[in-house]
Design a protein around this motif. Sequence first.
Motif, short mmCIF file in Angstrom:
data_model
loop_
_atom_site.label_atom_id
_atom_site.label_comp_id
_atom_site.label_asym_id
_atom_site.label_seq_id
_atom_site.Cartn_x
_atom_site.Cartn_y
_atom_site.Cartn_z
N GLU A 1 54.01 13.77 17.52
CA GLU A 1 53.81 13.03 16.57
C GLU A 1 53.07 14.04 15.21
N VAL A 2 53.95 15.24 15.09
CA VAL A 2 53.71 15.75 14.08
C VAL A 2 54.82 15.99 13.23
N ASP A 3 55.03 16.32 12.34
CA ASP A 3 56.11 17.11 11.57
C ASP A 3 56.25 18.65 11.78
N PRO A 4 57.28 18.66 11.55
CA PRO A 4 57.42 20.04 11.39
C PRO A 4 56.58 20.37 9.69
N PRO A 5 56.68 21.66 8.80
CA PRO A 5 56.35 22.94 9.76
C PRO A 5 55.52 23.23 11.32
N ARG B 1 60.50 6.56 13.60
CA ARG B 1 59.95 6.72 12.84
C ARG B 1 59.17 5.80 11.94
N THR B 2 58.97 6.89 10.53
CA THR B 2 58.54 6.28 9.48
C THR B 2 59.02 6.54 8.34
N THR B 3 59.61 5.39 7.19
CA THR B 3 60.14 5.93 6.18
C THR B 3 59.18 6.70 5.19
N ILE C 1 44.14 9.15 18.63
CA ILE C 1 44.44 10.47 18.36
C ILE C 1 46.17 11.07 18.49
N PRO C 2 46.79 11.60 18.16
CA PRO C 2 48.17 11.86 18.32
C PRO C 2 48.61 12.48 19.24
N SER C 3 49.82 12.18 19.95
CA SER C 3 50.63 13.70 20.40
C SER C 3 50.71 14.50 19.18
N ARG C 4 49.79 15.93 19.92
CA ARG C 4 50.03 16.93 18.93
C ARG C 4 50.96 17.66 19.10
N THR D 1 57.96 11.61 11.81
CA THR D 1 56.85 10.80 12.62
C THR D 1 55.63 11.05 12.66
N GLY D 2 54.77 11.72 11.95
CA GLY D 2 53.12 11.35 11.11
C GLY D 2 52.89 10.49 11.86
N ALA D 3 53.16 9.32 11.95
CA ALA D 3 53.12 7.84 11.19
C ALA D 3 52.86 7.93 13.04
N GLY D 4 53.08 8.07 14.19
CA GLY D 4 53.04 7.55 15.25
C GLY D 4 55.10 7.72 15.47
N THR D 5 54.45 7.60 16.99
CA THR D 5 55.89 7.60 17.53
C THR D 5 55.83 6.28 18.30
N SER D 6 55.20 5.31 18.09
CA SER D 6 55.12 3.85 18.88
C SER D 6 54.87 3.09 17.20
#
Length: 412
Positions: free
Chosen positions: A102-106, A302-304, A96-99, A79-84
């Motif tokens: 648009e942040v991956d685990p952990p 999502r992004t591969t 600016i990403p949604s914190r 998700t870190g590349a954006g959910t757009s």
Amino acid sequence: MQPHSEAQATVPASPVATLEPPAFDWDPWAIENLIDPYPMHEALRDAAPIVWLPQYDMYAVGRHEECRTVLSDYSRFMTGAGTSMQDIRKPGKFRIPSRLQEVDPPKHTQIRSVVTRAMPPTVIRRMRDFFEAKAAEIAARVLAMGTFDAVDQVTEPYVISAFPAAVGVRLERKAALTIAEMRFNQSCPHNELYHKAMKAAEPYLDWFDEACQRPNVEPGSIADLLFQAEEAGQLEEGVASNITRSFVGGGVDSTISAIGHTLHHLARNPDQFARVKADPRKVRPAFEEGIRMDTPFQFTWRTTIRDTHLGDYRLAGDTKVTVLLGAANRDPRRWQDPERYDIGRETVGNYLGFGVADHNCVGQMIARLEADAILTALIRGARSIELAGEPVYRPVNQMRMLGKLPLRVVPE
């Protein structure tokens, strides 16, 4: 030289993905497909488990199983590349990403735990009381009218007053709806809908940012508790206002949409309305089935992370994957008779209306409380609900939105 044993010779090789996803030439963001996406969804599901959208240089999935895999397998899809649609890591695409989203685990796990603590039972009880009072007021007014537009006179005024009040942000109706429309057109192609929405939102951008800052949120609200967590060092500086914007931006239009679709399906299906009328406990299943039938968030991304596969299909790394949630929620591979509205269906935990895994919707409890209150108030006071005209859909790049829903009720 080591001898080549018979055991080694008979060990089967690991399966290797050998197929290329086929090209899919329908445009998911053409106006006609936003207004009525279901023919396109059927074509997408029938084409392959995953397809290539040549117009946009990205993959797309529409079957339930594959959508769930892409949304939940963080080892391959990020998700870190954006959910757009835009890869926010790339030059010229940054925002600016949604914190929260648009942040991956952990890291996402830690932020999510803080957000969850900002919704204690005391806040939830206060929300429920407020929602029920507001719902009773609106239901009494429209039941007395007999015929009304459920979008203009029920879902929009109710959610605009209820949800932001619970979160702790004071919003004006026109401003809130304009900001939400900008956000949900911004995530997709920069088409005519995008440019129109961006221009309309310009007068409200500074106001919205200020409304989500520390001095302007309501004491004791979710936003206030998030800022307290930030001040205690549990969140990085700036995260509380970022998440507050996500709450308001993501929770207004989606809940308006979901409640409206539920009313639409109850009006079209008097047998299902009768089931809810006879047993108010079925209000919640009616709402969940309304979301399955007409999913508010039609797309996410999502992004591969690297070259990978989905079933037998090879996928290139660092490439966007469009997840068509509305297509997955009507997939006949998952649902029997998926085009039928059935409040007895087992939807919760099985459909993708509120996302899956760690990135399921953190505000879904609020949406359900809002829906319970207004749907219960309307159904309790109505002997019947029926269409007073055909609904009109409003094209929004990422959403399934009603623009008008004319209803007629016979009060008790």
